[in-house]
Scaffold this motif. Sequence first.
Motif, short mmCIF file in Angstrom:
data_model
loop_
_atom_site.label_atom_id
_atom_site.label_comp_id
_atom_site.label_asym_id
_atom_site.label_seq_id
_atom_site.Cartn_x
_atom_site.Cartn_y
_atom_site.Cartn_z
N THR A 1 55.81 36.18 65.52
CA THR A 1 55.15 35.17 64.70
C THR A 1 55.35 35.46 63.23
OG1 THR A 1 53.53 34.66 66.41
CG2 THR A 1 52.93 34.10 64.15
N THR A 2 55.37 36.73 62.85
CA THR A 2 55.63 37.10 61.46
C THR A 2 56.98 36.55 61.01
OG1 THR A 2 54.58 39.21 62.05
CG2 THR A 2 55.51 39.03 59.83
N ARG B 1 57.91 36.43 49.98
CA ARG B 1 57.74 37.84 50.34
C ARG B 1 56.80 37.93 51.54
NH1 ARG B 1 57.12 37.15 45.21
NH2 ARG B 1 54.86 37.51 45.09
N THR B 2 57.03 38.96 52.35
CA THR B 2 56.21 39.18 53.53
C THR B 2 55.70 40.61 53.54
OG1 THR B 2 57.38 37.53 54.87
CG2 THR B 2 56.18 39.26 56.06
N ILE B 3 54.39 40.75 53.77
CA ILE B 3 53.76 42.05 53.96
C ILE B 3 53.15 42.04 55.36
CG2 ILE B 3 52.03 43.68 53.11
CD1 ILE B 3 52.16 42.12 50.42
N ALA B 4 53.40 43.10 56.12
CA ALA B 4 52.87 43.19 57.48
C ALA B 4 52.13 44.52 57.64
CB ALA B 4 53.99 43.08 58.50
N VAL C 1 63.03 45.02 63.21
CA VAL C 1 64.18 44.22 63.64
C VAL C 1 63.93 42.74 63.39
CG1 VAL C 1 65.59 43.56 65.61
CG2 VAL C 1 64.89 45.94 65.34
N ALA C 2 62.72 42.29 63.71
CA ALA C 2 62.39 40.87 63.56
C ALA C 2 62.27 40.46 62.10
CB ALA C 2 61.09 40.55 64.30
N CYS C 3 61.77 41.37 61.27
CA CYS C 3 61.49 41.05 59.85
C CYS C 3 62.03 42.18 58.97
CB CYS C 3 60.00 40.88 59.61
SG CYS C 3 59.20 39.68 60.67
N PRO C 4 63.34 42.31 58.86
CA PRO C 4 63.92 43.46 58.14
C PRO C 4 63.57 43.49 56.66
CG PRO C 4 65.62 41.83 58.67
CD PRO C 4 64.38 41.42 59.41
N ASP C 5 63.22 42.37 56.07
CA ASP C 5 62.90 42.35 54.64
C ASP C 5 61.42 42.49 54.34
OD1 ASP C 5 65.62 41.93 54.01
OD2 ASP C 5 65.42 39.77 54.30
N ALA C 6 60.59 42.61 55.37
CA ALA C 6 59.15 42.70 55.16
C ALA C 6 58.75 44.09 54.67
CB ALA C 6 58.40 42.38 56.45
N LEU C 7 57.72 44.13 53.85
CA LEU C 7 57.07 45.39 53.51
C LEU C 7 56.08 45.69 54.62
CD1 LEU C 7 56.23 47.75 51.65
CD2 LEU C 7 54.65 46.15 50.53
#
Length: 261
Positions: free
Chosen positions: A65-66, A75-78, A91-97
């Motif tokens: 879902t992220t 930008r994405t923070i998880a 793998v799903a969100c390689p650019d996320a912090l």
Amino acid sequence: METRTKDEDPVRVLDVTGADYRRAFELFLAGTDEKPITHDRLGEIVATLPHRRVLLDLGAGDGRTTAYLSRSFDRTIAVEPSAAMREKLAVACPDALVLPDPLDRADPPERADLVHLSHVLYYVPEADWLRTVNRALDWTAPGGTLLVVLQNPESPCMRMAAHFTGVRYDLRPLADRVRELHPEHGYALETLDLHYRAPDLTAAVDVAEFMINVADLATLDPRPSRTALAAYVQDHFALPTGGFAIGHTQDMLIIRRAARS
């Protein structure tokens, strides 16, 4: 000594960081309509946001879902404390912090236009729900939206969990309390009707076992048996045409933070 079959054994305690939990979760995902339905609704909510600069996903899990949401944000923070889940998240969100801290110790570096807190409160003591949601609201930018998602207490899934464990989760009292404390924000509580479908009893029982793990099964003595769980699934979820369907309706609390705060 009498030998017990697998079905006579107690239901398993599924550790969210363990391989058994991940296998059960994958089985659930393979048979549920949750992702397409919830993603469609999330997309509609995202489209209404005045800004789409930062996404903050609290308890991001494997990142499915992220990843869907992150396409709409700069930008994405998880936040995800499970190392096994973080591997898939990367793998799903390689650019996320990605922040590896537990939720009560997380410290996101900036406020977000969308904060997503989905199916996380099961793992938070109910006495701490209000504090947890208040922290998430603090991380929500003015004009942004906080989403809190939990199973509806009257869903067939949660009625089964209550039958075997006594647990009952309900977002409504929490929503009322947050509204009392923060009347300046906008509030809505929606319900999404979702179903898991299985072709046979074995798969249905395995997923039912996963579902009742929303309770802390390790504290139950004795734990319910797989025999009892299988009988419940057969009695409540068998379809006349064959196979099984377990409803897992979920509630979504939508808090739209005031533009000035």
